[in-house]
Design an enzyme around this catalytic site. Structure first.
Site, PDB file in Angstrom:
ATOM      1  N   ASN A 120      39.463 -32.222  29.081  1.00 30.36           N
ATOM      2  CA  ASN A 120      39.967 -33.266  29.949  1.00 30.36           C
ATOM      3  C   ASN A 120      40.395 -34.549  29.247  1.00 30.36           C
ATOM      4  OD1 ASN A 120      38.838 -36.268  31.466  1.00 30.36           O
ATOM      5  ND2 ASN A 120      39.196 -34.442  33.016  1.00 30.36           N
ATOM      6  N   ALA A 121      41.390 -35.209  29.913  1.00 33.08           N
ATOM      7  CA  ALA A 121      41.940 -36.182  29.276  1.00 33.08           C
ATOM      8  C   ALA A 121      41.196 -37.487  28.901  1.00 33.08           C
ATOM      9  CB  ALA A 121      43.233 -36.847  30.393  1.00 33.08           C
ATOM     10  N   CYS A 181      25.452 -27.628  23.225  1.00 31.74           N
ATOM     11  CA  CYS A 181      25.142 -26.319  23.691  1.00 31.74           C
ATOM     12  C   CYS A 181      24.137 -25.740  23.420  1.00 31.74           C
ATOM     13  CB  CYS A 181      26.478 -25.372  23.621  1.00 31.74           C
ATOM     14  SG  CYS A 181      28.092 -25.971  24.449  1.00 31.74           S
ATOM     15  N   ASN A 183      35.959 -22.954  27.792  1.00 28.48           N
ATOM     16  CA  ASN A 183      35.859 -24.477  27.728  1.00 28.48           C
ATOM     17  C   ASN A 183      37.004 -25.097  28.766  1.00 28.48           C
ATOM     18  OD1 ASN A 183      37.723 -23.217  25.658  1.00 28.48           O
ATOM     19  ND2 ASN A 183      37.820 -25.212  24.475  1.00 28.48           N
ATOM     20  N   GLU A 220      30.278 -22.454  26.315  1.00 26.15           N
ATOM     21  CA  GLU A 220      28.842 -21.980  26.370  1.00 26.15           C
ATOM     22  C   GLU A 220      28.012 -22.718  27.797  1.00 26.15           C
ATOM     23  OE1 GLU A 220      30.649 -23.164  23.819  1.00 26.15           O
ATOM     24  OE2 GLU A 220      29.779 -22.253  22.011  1.00 26.15           O
ATOM     25  N   CYS A 238      32.197 -27.549  27.164  1.00 29.13           N
ATOM     26  CA  CYS A 238      32.367 -26.211  26.301  1.00 29.13           C
ATOM     27  C   CYS A 238      32.083 -25.083  26.932  1.00 29.13           C
ATOM     28  CB  CYS A 238      31.185 -26.218  25.266  1.00 29.13           C
ATOM     29  SG  CYS A 238      31.542 -27.563  24.156  1.00 29.13           S
TER      30      CYS A 238
HETATM   31  N1  THU Z   1      34.001 -26.108  22.114  1.00 23.38           N
HETATM   32  C1  THU Z   1      33.237 -25.193  22.729  1.00 23.38           C
HETATM   33  O1  THU Z   1      33.720 -24.776  23.920  1.00 23.38           O
HETATM   34  N2  THU Z   1      32.183 -24.721  22.263  1.00 23.38           N
HETATM   35  C2  THU Z   1      31.741 -25.286  21.304  1.00 23.38           C
HETATM   36  O2  THU Z   1      30.224 -24.897  20.865  1.00 23.38           O
HETATM   37  C3  THU Z   1      32.031 -26.184  20.387  1.00 23.38           C
HETATM   38  C4  THU Z   1      33.561 -26.894  21.085  1.00 23.38           C
HETATM   39  C5  THU Z   1      35.351 -26.733  22.770  1.00 23.38           C
HETATM   40  C6  THU Z   1      35.355 -27.986  23.249  1.00 23.38           C
HETATM   41  C7  THU Z   1      36.929 -28.347  22.923  1.00 23.38           C
HETATM   42  O3  THU Z   1      37.266 -27.787  24.256  1.00 23.38           O
HETATM   43  C8  THU Z   1      37.226 -27.519  21.822  1.00 23.38           C
HETATM   44  O4  THU Z   1      36.180 -26.648  21.807  1.00 23.38           O
HETATM   45  C9  THU Z   1      37.476 -28.368  20.734  1.00 23.38           C
HETATM   46  O5  THU Z   1      36.243 -29.153  20.214  1.00 23.38           O
END
Ligand code: THU
Length: 130
Positions: free
Chosen positions: A48-49, A92, A45, A58, A56
């Site tokens: 970003n600001a 995702c 993941n 995935e 994400c």
């Molecule tokens: N996030 C993922 O990388 N995958 C997911 O399926 C759910 C959420 C990340 C996005 C964000 O950087 C952090 O988890 C919190 O939501």
């Protein structure tokens, strides 16, 4: 269907999880996609600001794989942290489903949680245009 080398996929997910860019949530996610041909493509993941521009793990993995020429996937391992493993978010799931819903999805944490799903179980009736 081919046997999945889950330990190798988990190791790849953990390696990329460490590279997650998470200054806002501190929630690290690593995803390792196994292609039909046995290659492993990873993503983490990247926050970003604006929050909304965050991507994400995935989706990062899927987009990297497609850019490298892969469109057929066998499995994905998703690493998070904590007592319970996280599951891929709805967006995702839909992005993964673009390339087939019989994907094996394994969600785990280094603390010992591990859960196995089929993508079609996580996202029944995925939206399709074709
Ligand atoms: N996030 C993922 O990388 N995958 C997911 O399926 C759910 C959420 C990340 C996005 C964000 O950087 C952090 O988890 C919190 O939501």
């Amino acid at each position: 269907m081919s046997v999945v080398d889950w330990p190798a996929l988990k190791a790849a997910a953990l390696e990329v999880q460490a590279r997650a860019y998470v200054p806002y949530s501190n929630y690290r996610v690593g995803a390792a996609l196994l292609t039909a041909g046995g290659e492993i493509v990873t993503g983490c993941n990247v926050e970003n600001a604006t929050f909304g521009a965050t991507c994400c793990a995935e989706r990062s993995a899927v987009f990297a794989a497609v850019a490298q020429g892969y469109r057929q996937f066998r499995a994905v391992a998703v690493a998070t942290n904590g007592e319970d493993s996280g599951t891929p978010c709805g967006i995702c799931r839909q992005v993964l489903a673009e390339f087939g819903s019989d994907l094996d999805v394994m969600c785990f944490t280094p603390e010992g949680a591990e859960a196995h799903y089929r993508l079609s179980e996580l996202l029944p009736h995925a939206f399709k245009l074709k």
